[in-house]
Structures are given as C-alpha cells and as structure tokens.
Scaffold this active site. Sequence first.
Site, PDB file in Angstrom:
ATOM      1  N   ASP A 147       5.069   8.013  27.086  1.00  0.00           N
ATOM      2  CA  ASP A 147       3.986   7.365  26.325  1.00  0.00           C
ATOM      3  C   ASP A 147       3.411   8.470  25.246  1.00  0.00           C
ATOM      4  OD1 ASP A 147       4.343   5.230  27.900  1.00  0.00           O
ATOM      5  OD2 ASP A 147       2.446   5.349  28.892  1.00  0.00           O
ATOM      6  N   LYS A 177       6.912  -0.863  27.704  1.00  0.00           N
ATOM      7  CA  LYS A 177       6.001  -1.152  29.038  1.00  0.00           C
ATOM      8  C   LYS A 177       4.493  -1.770  29.201  1.00  0.00           C
ATOM      9  CE  LYS A 177       4.904   3.430  30.454  1.00  0.00           C
ATOM     10  NZ  LYS A 177       3.431   3.590  30.533  1.00  0.00           N
ATOM     11  N   CYS A 235       0.296   7.586  33.803  1.00  0.00           N
ATOM     12  CA  CYS A 235       1.495   7.166  33.657  1.00  0.00           C
ATOM     13  C   CYS A 235       2.897   7.830  34.143  1.00  0.00           C
ATOM     14  CB  CYS A 235       1.741   6.601  31.965  1.00  0.00           C
ATOM     15  SG  CYS A 235       0.805   5.484  31.634  1.00  0.00           S
TER      16      CYS A 235
HETATM   17  N1  TIU Z   1       0.203   6.744  29.283  1.00  0.00           N
HETATM   18  C1  TIU Z   1      -0.813   6.732  30.165  1.00  0.00           C
HETATM   19  O1  TIU Z   1      -1.237   7.602  30.973  1.00  0.00           O
HETATM   20  N2  TIU Z   1      -1.937   5.707  30.057  1.00  0.00           N
HETATM   21  C2  TIU Z   1      -3.223   5.821  30.353  1.00  0.00           C
HETATM   22  O2  TIU Z   1      -4.040   4.833  29.882  1.00  0.00           O
HETATM   23  N3  TIU Z   1      -3.584   6.941  30.552  1.00  0.00           N
HETATM   24  C3  TIU Z   1      -4.860   7.483  30.428  1.00  0.00           C
HETATM   25  O3  TIU Z   1      -5.126   8.822  31.119  1.00  0.00           O
HETATM   26  N4  TIU Z   1      -5.807   6.723  30.375  1.00  0.00           N
END
Ligand code: TIU
Length: 226
Positions: A30, A135, A168
Amino acid sequence: MLNMGSEVTVDAEPEPIALDPQKTAVIMIDMQRDFLEPGGFGETLGNDVSLLKKAVGPCKALLDLARRTGILVIHTREGHRPDLSDAPKAKVERGAPSMRIGSPGPMGRILVRGEPGHDLIPELYPLPGEPVIDKPGKGAFYATDLGSILQHRGIETLIVCGVTTEVCVHTTVREANDRGYKCIVPGDCCASYFPEFHEMGLRMIKAQGGIFGWVSDSQKLQRALG
Ligand code: TIU
C-alpha cells in the site's frame, strides 16, 4: 541473477534466518498516494502523512536489490470499486461524511480504484510484469489472489514492507504466518502515523521467539543478498 537453489542467511531478530531467493517475494504494501500524500485517505483519518516518508528511500533500495537479484516483487493497493459494492458499510460509515471512503478529494475519490490517490507513489512504481494486488481489506490475502500467485511461484518466504506497520503490514504478516510463510519485516521499510505503534508492531512480530516472523532492515538484506 540468482544461482539455482542458493540459500543465504539474513541477520534478523529474534535470530538469523535462511532464505532461498528463488522462493522469496518482496511484498510492497500500500505505498499509495492515498496514504503518503496530503489530501488522501490517511489525512482524512486525521494523520500527519509526512511521517510515512522515511520508509520510501529504504523501500526503493530494497526494490532495486530485489530487481537486480531476480527476487519476485509484488505490490498491493488498498481500495474499493467505484460503486463501493466491496466496501463494508462499517468501514465506509466512519468519520465525517465529507471525508469518508468514496468522497471527492484533491486526488479524486478517497480510496477508490482508478483514482489518482489510489495509485502507487511514483518513486516505488511497479515495473511491467510485477503483480499488483488490489485488496479491499487491511490484509493482502483477504479477498485477493495473492495466495494463488505465491503458490504457483513456489514462494516460501515473504519480505513484507510498506505502510502502515501496525495496520496493513501487520495484518498481512499475521495472515501469511498462519498460511505457513516465513515473514521477514525490514523495519526501516515500514512506517506508521504513530511512531510508538511502529516500534511496538515490530516488537510484537519478533517477540516470543518470532511469534509472527523476523525483523531485519534493508541494509542487512543488502549484505545477505547483495
Ligand atoms: N494500508 C494501511 O495500513 N491502511 C490503513 O488504513 N492504515 C492506517 O494506518 N490507517
């Protein structure tokens, strides 16, 4: 390029770990504009997105290393279909309505596939042929074909990088650990909006003899693989 069947040992905690580069994948979690740039999902959640920048340089170094040595690189993106049919109500209906998933923002609709904010940051952009996994959840295995791709390629070890450490990255490591993968997390290739959660997230992974996996860093991986 890789020698056939050659194992290397990576300095890590709680102890060094051996890996076969041919059976290893780097998973870049991500590294999207929505999390790293102002005006995206991360900022709508009330976070200082500049805190994630420190992971970009080490991630780039690790990507270069993986590409040079022929290690499989896989990228993931968190996000939803434009009609939000894959977004749970409980996930969408949080925070101020104007800042929710699907709302318009400076980088397009927040956390929606195909919008500029959903894209990966230019510094870490995938090369042609590198799988990109879309995802809907925090974990990279949930509702994706990541498991099939890893199985078809004979992957046994994952080097898990990206953001955020305790959300994530952690969810993916936990999913992978339960599926039998050895997970190595290079701490400098991950970041959190909460430095203390980053620290604790890494400690949780390597505690109890490596309950979820191993913690290392990009330079130790460079020394083992370079
Ligand atoms: N990619 C991921 O970690 N999604 C989140 O929403 N992370 C947060 O820390 N908010």
